[in-house]
Design a protein around this motif. Structure first.
Motif, PDB file in Angstrom:
ATOM      1  N   HIS A  70       0.830  -1.209   0.000  1.00  0.00           N
ATOM      2  CA  HIS A  70       0.000   0.000   0.000  1.00  0.00           C
ATOM      3  C   HIS A  70       0.865   1.260   0.000  1.00  0.00           C
ATOM      4  CE1 HIS A  70      -3.559  -2.413   1.889  1.00  0.00           C
ATOM      5  NE2 HIS A  70      -3.439  -2.609   0.582  1.00  0.00           N
ATOM      6  N   LEU A  71       1.943   1.211   0.781  1.00  0.00           N
ATOM      7  CA  LEU A  71       2.852   2.363   0.837  1.00  0.00           C
ATOM      8  C   LEU A  71       3.513   2.593  -0.514  1.00  0.00           C
ATOM      9  CD1 LEU A  71       4.283   4.561   2.451  1.00  0.00           C
ATOM     10  CD2 LEU A  71       5.995   2.863   3.132  1.00  0.00           C
ATOM     11  N   LEU A  72       3.908   1.509  -1.168  1.00  0.00           N
ATOM     12  CA  LEU A  72       4.534   1.636  -2.482  1.00  0.00           C
ATOM     13  C   LEU A  72       3.567   2.260  -3.486  1.00  0.00           C
ATOM     14  CD1 LEU A  72       6.902   1.102  -4.387  1.00  0.00           C
ATOM     15  CD2 LEU A  72       5.992  -1.208  -4.749  1.00  0.00           C
ATOM     16  N   VAL A  73       2.330   1.799  -3.462  1.00  0.00           N
ATOM     17  CA  VAL A  73       1.325   2.356  -4.365  1.00  0.00           C
ATOM     18  C   VAL A  73       1.121   3.839  -4.076  1.00  0.00           C
ATOM     19  CG1 VAL A  73      -1.119   2.295  -5.010  1.00  0.00           C
ATOM     20  CG2 VAL A  73       0.165   0.159  -4.742  1.00  0.00           C
ATOM     21  N   LEU A  74       1.067   4.180  -2.761  1.00  0.00           N
ATOM     22  CA  LEU A  74       0.903   5.580  -2.384  1.00  0.00           C
ATOM     23  C   LEU A  74       2.061   6.427  -2.881  1.00  0.00           C
ATOM     24  CD1 LEU A  74      -0.642   7.769  -0.828  1.00  0.00           C
ATOM     25  CD2 LEU A  74       0.640   7.090   1.223  1.00  0.00           C
ATOM     26  N   LEU A  75       3.286   5.921  -2.733  1.00  0.00           N
ATOM     27  CA  LEU A  75       4.458   6.670  -3.186  1.00  0.00           C
ATOM     28  C   LEU A  75       4.433   6.866  -4.699  1.00  0.00           C
ATOM     29  CD1 LEU A  75       7.308   5.079  -1.014  1.00  0.00           C
ATOM     30  CD2 LEU A  75       6.346   7.385  -0.823  1.00  0.00           C
ATOM     31  N   VAL A  76       4.025   5.853  -5.428  1.00  0.00           N
ATOM     32  CA  VAL A  76       3.939   5.968  -6.878  1.00  0.00           C
ATOM     33  C   VAL A  76       2.906   7.020  -7.267  1.00  0.00           C
ATOM     34  CG1 VAL A  76       3.261   4.769  -8.996  1.00  0.00           C
ATOM     35  CG2 VAL A  76       4.749   3.632  -7.340  1.00  0.00           C
ATOM     36  N   VAL A  77       1.772   7.020  -6.572  1.00  0.00           N
ATOM     37  CA  VAL A  77       0.730   7.994  -6.871  1.00  0.00           C
ATOM     38  C   VAL A  77       1.213   9.412  -6.564  1.00  0.00           C
ATOM     39  CG1 VAL A  77      -1.564   8.815  -6.201  1.00  0.00           C
ATOM     40  CG2 VAL A  77      -1.169   6.378  -6.574  1.00  0.00           C
ATOM     41  N   VAL A  78       1.852   9.581  -5.398  1.00  0.00           N
ATOM     42  CA  VAL A  78       2.368  10.904  -5.029  1.00  0.00           C
ATOM     43  C   VAL A  78       3.420  11.372  -6.027  1.00  0.00           C
ATOM     44  CG1 VAL A  78       3.686  12.174  -3.294  1.00  0.00           C
ATOM     45  CG2 VAL A  78       1.834  10.662  -2.584  1.00  0.00           C
ATOM     46  N   ALA A  79       4.340  10.466  -6.409  1.00  0.00           N
ATOM     47  CA  ALA A  79       5.378  10.830  -7.381  1.00  0.00           C
ATOM     48  C   ALA A  79       4.757  11.235  -8.718  1.00  0.00           C
ATOM     49  CB  ALA A  79       6.343   9.664  -7.569  1.00  0.00           C
ATOM     50  N   ALA A  80       3.738  10.507  -9.137  1.00  0.00           N
ATOM     51  CA  ALA A  80       3.082  10.845 -10.398  1.00  0.00           C
ATOM     52  C   ALA A  80       2.414  12.211 -10.318  1.00  0.00           C
ATOM     53  CB  ALA A  80       2.052   9.768 -10.747  1.00  0.00           C
ATOM     54  N   LEU A  81       1.780  12.498  -9.168  1.00  0.00           N
ATOM     55  CA  LEU A  81       1.146  13.796  -8.999  1.00  0.00           C
ATOM     56  C   LEU A  81       2.178  14.923  -9.002  1.00  0.00           C
ATOM     57  CD1 LEU A  81      -1.534  12.920  -6.293  1.00  0.00           C
ATOM     58  CD2 LEU A  81      -1.953  13.483  -8.697  1.00  0.00           C
ATOM     59  N   LEU A  82       3.301  14.706  -8.293  1.00  0.00           N
ATOM     60  CA  LEU A  82       4.348  15.729  -8.250  1.00  0.00           C
ATOM     61  C   LEU A  82       4.979  15.934  -9.625  1.00  0.00           C
ATOM     62  CD1 LEU A  82       6.104  14.823  -4.883  1.00  0.00           C
ATOM     63  CD2 LEU A  82       4.711  16.843  -5.351  1.00  0.00           C
ATOM     64  N   PHE A  83       5.188  14.850 -10.342  1.00  0.00           N
ATOM     65  CA  PHE A  83       5.748  14.950 -11.689  1.00  0.00           C
ATOM     66  C   PHE A  83       4.802  15.716 -12.608  1.00  0.00           C
ATOM     67  CE2 PHE A  83       6.365  13.329 -16.019  1.00  0.00           C
ATOM     68  CZ  PHE A  83       7.719  13.570 -16.180  1.00  0.00           C
ATOM     69  N   GLY A  84       3.515  15.383 -12.529  1.00  0.00           N
ATOM     70  CA  GLY A  84       2.532  16.085 -13.344  1.00  0.00           C
ATOM     71  C   GLY A  84       2.433  17.557 -12.985  1.00  0.00           C
ATOM     72  N   TYR A  85       2.479  17.849 -11.678  1.00  0.00           N
ATOM     73  CA  TYR A  85       2.427  19.248 -11.238  1.00  0.00           C
ATOM     74  C   TYR A  85       3.645  20.015 -11.751  1.00  0.00           C
ATOM     75  CZ  TYR A  85       2.427  23.303  -8.154  1.00  0.00           C
ATOM     76  OH  TYR A  85       2.457  24.588  -7.659  1.00  0.00           O
ATOM     77  N   THR A  86       4.823  19.389 -11.671  1.00  0.00           N
ATOM     78  CA  THR A  86       6.043  20.049 -12.143  1.00  0.00           C
ATOM     79  C   THR A  86       5.967  20.326 -13.633  1.00  0.00           C
ATOM     80  OG1 THR A  86       7.412  19.071 -10.396  1.00  0.00           O
ATOM     81  CG2 THR A  86       8.539  19.791 -12.391  1.00  0.00           C
ATOM     82  N   ARG A  87       5.488  19.345 -14.408  1.00  0.00           N
ATOM     83  CA  ARG A  87       5.352  19.561 -15.851  1.00  0.00           C
ATOM     84  C   ARG A  87       4.360  20.692 -16.142  1.00  0.00           C
ATOM     85  NH1 ARG A  87       6.578  15.234 -19.308  1.00  0.00           N
ATOM     86  NH2 ARG A  87       5.777  16.625 -20.958  1.00  0.00           N
ATOM     87  N   TRP A  88       3.248  20.700 -15.425  1.00  0.00           N
ATOM     88  CA  TRP A  88       2.229  21.727 -15.653  1.00  0.00           C
ATOM     89  C   TRP A  88       2.752  23.114 -15.287  1.00  0.00           C
ATOM     90  CZ3 TRP A  88      -0.513  24.429 -11.624  1.00  0.00           C
ATOM     91  CH2 TRP A  88      -1.493  25.308 -12.107  1.00  0.00           C
ATOM     92  N   GLN A  89       3.388  23.218 -14.117  1.00  0.00           N
ATOM     93  CA  GLN A  89       3.903  24.514 -13.684  1.00  0.00           C
ATOM     94  C   GLN A  89       5.039  24.986 -14.573  1.00  0.00           C
ATOM     95  OE1 GLN A  89       3.032  26.871 -11.967  1.00  0.00           O
ATOM     96  NE2 GLN A  89       2.005  26.329 -10.072  1.00  0.00           N
ATOM     97  N   THR A  90       5.864  24.075 -15.068  1.00  0.00           N
ATOM     98  CA  THR A  90       6.939  24.472 -15.985  1.00  0.00           C
ATOM     99  C   THR A  90       6.355  25.117 -17.238  1.00  0.00           C
ATOM    100  OG1 THR A  90       8.453  22.754 -15.194  1.00  0.00           O
ATOM    101  CG2 THR A  90       8.832  23.617 -17.422  1.00  0.00           C
ATOM    102  N   GLY A  91       5.315  24.491 -17.799  1.00  0.00           N
ATOM    103  CA  GLY A  91       4.664  25.075 -18.965  1.00  0.00           C
ATOM    104  C   GLY A  91       4.023  26.412 -18.656  1.00  0.00           C
ATOM    105  N   ARG A  92       3.430  26.511 -17.477  1.00  0.00           N
ATOM    106  CA  ARG A  92       2.788  27.759 -17.070  1.00  0.00           C
ATOM    107  C   ARG A  92       3.815  28.875 -16.901  1.00  0.00           C
ATOM    108  NH1 ARG A  92       1.719  29.955 -12.025  1.00  0.00           N
ATOM    109  NH2 ARG A  92      -0.060  31.399 -11.974  1.00  0.00           N
ATOM    110  N   ILE A  93       4.950  28.570 -16.266  1.00  0.00           N
ATOM    111  CA  ILE A  93       6.007  29.563 -16.074  1.00  0.00           C
ATOM    112  C   ILE A  93       6.530  30.044 -17.425  1.00  0.00           C
ATOM    113  CG2 ILE A  93       8.382  29.859 -15.270  1.00  0.00           C
ATOM    114  CD1 ILE A  93       7.621  27.945 -12.928  1.00  0.00           C
ATOM    115  N   GLU A  94       6.760  29.112 -18.344  1.00  0.00           N
ATOM    116  CA  GLU A  94       7.290  29.497 -19.653  1.00  0.00           C
ATOM    117  C   GLU A  94       6.274  30.290 -20.462  1.00  0.00           C
ATOM    118  OE1 GLU A  94       8.713  25.846 -21.339  1.00  0.00           O
ATOM    119  OE2 GLU A  94      10.640  26.006 -20.287  1.00  0.00           O
ATOM    120  N   ALA A  95       4.985  30.013 -20.256  1.00  0.00           N
ATOM    121  CA  ALA A  95       3.963  30.806 -20.943  1.00  0.00           C
ATOM    122  C   ALA A  95       3.895  32.223 -20.380  1.00  0.00           C
ATOM    123  CB  ALA A  95       2.598  30.125 -20.808  1.00  0.00           C
TER     124      ALA A  95
END
Length: 347
Positions: free
Chosen positions: A16-41
């Motif tokens: 369960h912890l591993l699944v949670l970590l994967v989900v959190v990492a995916a959310l953080l990765f997605g947030y970073t990609r989104w914010q990077t695009g937003r900053i560059e825009a």
């Protein structure tokens, strides 16, 4: 009837912890990609690109017909981009000189280039190559903070291209201790990619404003500074990692490079504040005054790390002096001290 091979409770928890970590990492990765695009825009390139050997540099290059000053090249500090010096110096110097504002390799919208650009001497060669491409034969080099180590290296490697040196709150000499822990993590080949893709941007977004105010303290930060200079660009994963590498490499680099500073023979002016908590004036500014013959050091009481803004009129006058004009720098320094005497902004 119970299972023949029940999964132990501990293993279930770990799963369960591993699944949670994967989900959190995916959310953080997605947030970073989104914010990077937003900053560059929000903060797109504002200049043009110069093609070098296998990579390109982002610059703002403004010619001037009949100006009264020689060409001037501006180098920004760590965690910055060319908008910082552009906002400070474009208006007061427009039409007076050919101006070149450079995103250092790996910063702003400049590509990193080869491994040599992880050090000030490599970045100095990149700046020289840009000058060659643009037909700038000789210039005054104005450099803030980390950019000062590049300016010093430039003067050593290209004395024929160096008409003068203006060091603003410079970082040029070895200092005791190290750098913040996250620079080492971000530059590491083992942890750097994960840290900059998942952690540095989400955490950094909440600290940009306070960190920038601390760079100016005890002097107030201009109200439109963050909007005009786009400090958030450094939070993009590649920029953060390159910036961390630059900073982590600097101390060892300047320990050796500073031994050559007595060979610099360009006219030199240093402007520093007595309350600079980012770099130590007694180490860097005093060191340059000691090492470069006839260098003039101007110390401003109660000024922090941003003389390019807080003492902009003095910095422009220093450029004029480097160009051979007569200006009362000591009198202007007294006027700046009077202006900032009561400043007491907190980090």
């Amino acid at each position: 009837m119970s299972d023949r091979h029940p999964i132990p409770v501990l293993m279930r928890l770990m799963l369960h912890l591993l699944v949670l970590l994967v989900v959190v990492a995916a959310l953080l990765f997605g947030y970073t990609r989104w914010q990077t695009g937003r900053i560059e825009a929000l903060y797109p390139p504002v200049g043009s690109f110069v093609e070098l050997d296998g990579y390109r540099m982002h610059v703002v290059h403004e010619a001037a017909e009949g100006g009264d000053l020689p060409p001037i090249v501006f180098l920004h500090g760590a965690s910055g981009n060319l908008r910082d010096q552009l906002t400070a110096f474009r208006q007061p110097l427009m039409g007076r000189a050919e101006l070149l504002f450079v995103d250092r390799p790996g910063h702003g919208y400049s590509e990193r280039g080869g491994p040599e650009n992880a050090y000030p001497d490599g970045q100095a060669r990149a700046v020289a190559a840009v000058m060659d491409k643009l037909g700038i034969e000789r210039a005054i080099i104005s450099a803030h903070s980390f950019g000062a180590a590049i300016a010093a290296s430039f003067a050593l490697q290209f004395p024929e291209k160096t008409a003068g040196l203006l060091f603003l709150a410079p970082a040029t000499h070895a200092w005791p201790g190290g750098v913040a822990w996250y620079y080492g993590v971000a530059r590491s080949s083992f942890t750097g990619a994960a840290f900059t893709s998942l952690v540095s941007l989400p955490v950094g977004m909440g600290r940009v404003a306070s960190g920038t105010r601390c760079v100016f303290a005890p002097n107030p930060m201009p109200a439109d500074y963050a909007e005009e200079t786009a400090p958030a660009l450094v939070l993009r994963p590649s920029a953060f990692r390159y910036n961390a590498t630059d900073v982590a490499n600097l101390n060892a680099y300047v320990k050796g490079a500073s031994r050559q500073y007595p060979d610099i023979d360009a006219p030199t002016i240093i402007i520093t504040g007595t309350r600079d908590d980012v770099v130590a004036p007694e180490i860097h500014s005093r060191g340059l005054e000691r090492d470069i013959a006839d260098a003039k050091l101007i110390r401003i009481a109660n000024m922090g790390h941003k003389p390019d803004y807080v003492a902009n009129d003095l910095a422009v006058a220093a450029i004029e002096v480097l160009a051979g004009m007569e200006r009362d720098l000591d009198g202007l320094a007294d006027a700046v001290e009077a202006r900032v005497a009561d400043d007491d902004e907190k980090c």
